[in-house]
Design a protein around this motif. Sequence first.
Motif, short mmCIF file in Angstrom:
data_model
loop_
_atom_site.label_atom_id
_atom_site.label_comp_id
_atom_site.label_asym_id
_atom_site.label_seq_id
_atom_site.Cartn_x
_atom_site.Cartn_y
_atom_site.Cartn_z
N GLN A 125 -70.09 82.01 102.40
CA GLN A 125 -70.08 82.08 103.86
C GLN A 125 -68.64 82.07 104.39
N ARG A 126 -67.79 81.27 103.76
CA ARG A 126 -66.44 81.05 104.28
C ARG A 126 -65.46 82.14 103.88
N GLN A 215 -57.38 77.30 105.15
CA GLN A 215 -56.69 76.33 104.29
C GLN A 215 -55.20 76.30 104.53
N ALA A 216 -54.66 77.37 105.13
CA ALA A 216 -53.22 77.37 105.41
C ALA A 216 -52.84 76.23 106.35
N SER A 217 -53.83 75.69 107.07
CA SER A 217 -53.55 74.60 108.01
C SER A 217 -53.51 73.23 107.33
N PRO A 239 -64.29 68.15 110.80
CA PRO A 239 -65.08 69.36 111.04
C PRO A 239 -64.16 70.52 111.45
N TYR A 240 -64.52 71.71 111.02
CA TYR A 240 -63.73 72.91 111.32
C TYR A 240 -64.60 73.82 112.19
N PRO A 241 -64.12 74.19 113.37
CA PRO A 241 -65.00 74.88 114.33
C PRO A 241 -65.73 76.10 113.76
N GLU A 268 -62.67 72.88 96.44
CA GLU A 268 -62.49 74.04 97.31
C GLU A 268 -61.02 74.27 97.66
N PHE A 269 -60.20 73.24 97.52
CA PHE A 269 -58.78 73.36 97.85
C PHE A 269 -58.08 74.23 96.81
N TYR A 270 -57.53 75.35 97.26
CA TYR A 270 -56.87 76.29 96.34
C TYR A 270 -55.42 75.88 96.14
#
Length: 497
Positions: A125-126, A215-217, A239-241, A268-270
Motif C-alpha cells: 500500500q505504501r 521515510q526521508a522525514s 501516525p502519518y496522515p 520497515e526502516f530502510y
Amino acid sequence: MDDKETLLGIRRGIEKESLRALPGGSLALTPHPAALGSALTHPHITTDYSESQLELITGVHAGVDDALRELTEIHQAVYQALGDERLWVGSMPCGLPIDETIPIGRYGSSNVGRAKSIYRMGLGQRYGRRMQTISGIHYNWSLPGVGTDGYFGAIRNFRREGWLLLYLFGASPALCDSFVAGREHGLQRLSGHTLYLPHATSLRMGRLGYQSDAQASIAVSYNCLESYAASLQDALSRPYPAYEAIGVRTPGGDYNQLSTSLLQIENEFYSTIRAKRVIRPGERPLHALRERGVEYIEVRLMDLDPFEPVGIGADTMRVLDAFLLHCLKSHSPDDTPEEIAANARNQHRVAARGREPGLMLEHWRGGERSLSDWAAEILAACAAQAEALDAAHGGNAHRAALARVGERLRRPELCPSARMLAVMAQDFDDSHVGFMRRQSDATRAALLALPYPEALQQRFAAEAAESLAAQARIEAADTLPFEEFRRFYVAPDRMKV
C-alpha cells in the motif's frame, strides 16, 4: 584477548534474497514450494516480501569458506524443490506482472503468520509491490569485545564511506522496464525492454530502489543507542496522515496494514546498515537493543553478483571484513543532520554515476573530493586491516582479495556493473532479461551438477518437516483474537525497557 584471538573471533552470516522465475524470464506466481517446509519457521529457507521471493539464511560462521559452503548447500536444497523454476541471479527483478498481482508472502493462519502477511500488505500500500521485489545480500558481522558504542562508531563511518562498496560491488546498472512501468524514472533506454544509466553501479541502491519520501522525514542519528532508539520509537508511534487515510482495515473488515504510523514495525526502516540484536520469541527488536545493546551489524547494500553462483564470493566477503574493521577502528566523530544528508547524496551519486570519470563526492570533513582519490585512501586504510587478518589466519587471502578488488578502481571495466553491461552488449543485444536468464540458467545447471549427498538430503528433509510441525504448533497454541494480538504487537510500550 590479543589481536589475533580477536580477529579470529569475527563471526559472519549471510542472508540472500532471490526471486523465483520461470524459464522465460517472468516471475513465478506459484506458492512457496511445499518441499521447502514452512516459510514461517524454517531456520534457513523462508520468503522475504513476496511469496515468489526466497530468502536463504546461513548460520553464524568463523570462516568465510564455511559460510559460503553452507549457503551453497542451502541453494542445492532449494533447487531440488524448484522443478523448472530458477532463482533469478540479479538484484533488479525479472519480468513483473501488474503490481497488484505480485503475490505477497503467506505464513499460515496463526496470529504471527497473519501479521507478517498484513505487514507486507502495508508495504504494498505504501510503496508499491514492485519496489519490494528487489533482491540483495545482507552480511551480518560481529567482532568480540565490541560494545554498543563501538558498533555505532563503525556504523557512522560505514554511512560515510559505504558508497565505496557500491562502486566496487554494485551489480545493477540496468533493469527491465516492467519494474518502472507508469513511473518517472530518469533512465535511458538501452534496448527494447532494457533501461539503464551508462555509469551506474547499483540502481537498486539509488533513487529507484529502496527509497521513500515519507521515510526521508525520519531524522535518525547514529551517535548513540538512546538517540537512535528515540527517533525510531517516534516513527513507530507517530501516525502519518497518508497512512491514516489508507486505514488499518477496509470498510469490509480486511486488513490494509498493521498500523497507520510512519513505520509499521522496525524492519520497515530502510538503511544501508543496521544495528542488530538477536530477539527473544515475540520481542520487539527495539526493546532487545535497548535492553541488551548491539550484538552485531547487518550490511544491507550489497547487490547480488550474477557472476557468482550463490550471489557473493569469497573475495567480496574478505574485502567486507577488512572494510568493516576499518570502519570500526577509525576515528568516528558524531554525525550531524547536514552530514547525514550529504551521505545520502553521495550514495545516490555513486549508485547512478559511480563509474563516471572525474566524479566528485561531498567529503564529511567539508568540501568535495574525487571518488578516485577518496576511494584510494580508504583502500589503503583497508590494506592495513587485511594485513592484520592475514597475520591472524596465516596466508595472504585477505591481501590478495583486496588487491584483486582494488584493481577495479584503476580499471572500472572490471566492476561487476561494467562487466554486466559489456556482456549484455556483446551477447544479448543489450537485453537485461536476456543476460540474467542465461546467467540464471547457467547457475541452476552448475548447482544441480554438484554432489548432493544423502546425508544432506535427509538433513534438509528433516528441517522442512520440523518447520511444518512447528508452524502447526504455533497455530494450535493461539488464543487471542487477531485484532487483540495486532494491538498488543504494535503497542509503543513494548519497545521500551
